[in-house]
Scaffold this motif. Structure first.
Motif, PDB file in Angstrom:
ATOM      1  N   ASN A 159      -0.262  -5.062  -5.728  1.00 12.97           N
ATOM      2  CA  ASN A 159       0.206  -4.687  -4.489  1.00 12.97           C
ATOM      3  C   ASN A 159       0.660  -3.066  -4.520  1.00 12.97           C
ATOM      4  OD1 ASN A 159       2.683  -4.302  -6.146  1.00 12.97           O
ATOM      5  ND2 ASN A 159       3.919  -5.300  -4.636  1.00 12.97           N
ATOM      6  N   ALA A 160       0.993  -2.313  -3.424  1.00  9.73           N
ATOM      7  CA  ALA A 160       1.365  -1.281  -3.276  1.00  9.73           C
ATOM      8  C   ALA A 160       2.174  -0.339  -4.312  1.00  9.73           C
ATOM      9  CB  ALA A 160       1.770  -1.015  -1.717  1.00  9.73           C
ATOM     10  N   ASP A 214       2.309  -6.435  -0.530  1.00  9.82           N
ATOM     11  CA  ASP A 214       2.435  -5.098  -0.413  1.00  9.82           C
ATOM     12  C   ASP A 214       3.675  -4.631   0.134  1.00  9.82           C
ATOM     13  OD1 ASP A 214      -0.029  -3.887  -1.431  1.00  9.82           O
ATOM     14  OD2 ASP A 214      -0.960  -3.962   0.423  1.00  9.82           O
TER      15      ASP A 214
END
Length: 334
Positions: A202-203, A183
């Motif tokens: 991921n983010a 992330d």
């Protein structure tokens, strides 16, 4: 010994090994099988004393007081005997203190009697140099010889369940740390199976997918491109990367899994007119086994990873040796 009965008692613990939230129910069913007994799972660390992990029909506050006041082997005969026992053996309270002395014992008077409990059976499960884990059963009337034999018979099953739970717990912790690290990375990173279904994003990748501008999630969780031509190309890259991972791990069996090109790069045009997304698809490496009893893990899912990034300068490009439009070198994140 009735095999069906043993299996009926141990099946809930095998389920709890895979799903930690099932431990209280597994202990409750074990206590029911022993006449409505209080059942607990606890650890005893040689340098930290007893610690309650999970329990059914057990007063946690009283257990904490017991650990603080009687948690050392120097003053507790039960702990001394448990320290010397092998995993899977059963300690019966009557073997340590006879009934007439037990009535005056502070452990009984201060911790068991307030819970209307009289007798106890304890078996140490997994033991190592730091300490061990135990399952304990306590109830209002005395246990019988046949019940100690039953607990001894199911102890190996409880040992295996606890080992599996411990191993999976460590893997969950490692996975959580790895996903947290993902992330923090600037490029969008997606872990997908061979069909393009997203296992984790991921983010940065979640933000890109949420925009649905060039790349999005289809119904069922698979990656979906804006145009059919790029959809076919992306599917080939992902399937090829997953097949390479299988072949490398010796798990490829079908002809389609052997004939793989190992992923590659792709530019995805965006309907908004913004710079195209650059996607790099690569097979994941299989982590080396830690060995021992935990090394017999199930085969990994056919998986690959996609890295998504747009440099914002060129309307179309492919990251292989560099950008095919402006010839800039491959960026460090690819």
């Amino acid at each position: 010994m009735d095999t069906d009965r043993i299996l009926s008692l141990t099946d809930p613990f095998h389920e709890a090994a895979l799903e930690p939230g099932f431990w209280p129910e597994a202990l409750a069913q074990l206590g029911d099988a022993f006449g409505g007994a209080s059942a607990l799972l606890a650890t005893n660390h040689h340098d930290g004393g007893p610690h309650l992990l999970e329990a059914s029909r057990c007063d946690r506050d009283l257990f904490a007081r017991f650990a603080a006041e009687h948690g050392s082997a120097e003053e507790n005969d039960y702990i001394r005997q448990l320290n010397a026992m092998r995993a899977g053996e059963v300690l019966w309270r009557q073997a340590v203190v006879p009934d007439h002395a037990w009535m005056a014992d502070p452990i009984y008077r201060n911790f068991l009697r307030p819970q209307q409990l009289w007798d106890g059976l304890v078996t140490p499960l997994v033991k190592d140099t730091a300490g061990y884990a135990v399952v304990g059963l306590y109830r209002a009337r005395a246990f019988e010889d046949g019940e100690t034999a039953l607990l001894r018979a199911i102890a190996p099953h409880l040992q295996r369940a606890l080992r599996v739970a411990t191993r999976l717990g460590a893997l969950r912790d490692r996975l959580g740390a790895s996903l947290t690290a993902l992330d923090a990375l600037a490029p969008g990173i997606v872990l997908a199976d061979k069909a393009g279904r997203v296992l984790h994003a991921n983010a940065a990748a979640r933000a890109i997918l949420a925009e649905a501008d060039g790349l999005a999630l289809a119904r069922g969780g698979a990656l979906r491109t804006a145009r059919t031509a790029e959809a076919s190309a992306l599917a080939r890259l992902i399937a090829g990367a997953a097949a390479v991972a299988l072949r490398r791990d010796g798990l490829a069996t079908a002809a389609g899994e052997r004939a793989a090109d190992g992923g590659g790069a792709l530019a995805l045009p965006r309907p908004s007119g913004r710079a195209a997304l650059s996607v790099l698809v690569a097979p994941l490496r299989r982590a080396a086994s830690a060995g021992g009893w935990g090394s017999r893990a199930p085969p990994p899912r056919r998986s690959s990873s996609c890295r998504i990034r747009s440099c914002g300068r060129c309307p179309r490009r492919r990251w292989s040796g560099g950008c095919t439009t402006c010839r800039r070198p491959r960026p460090s994140w690819s």
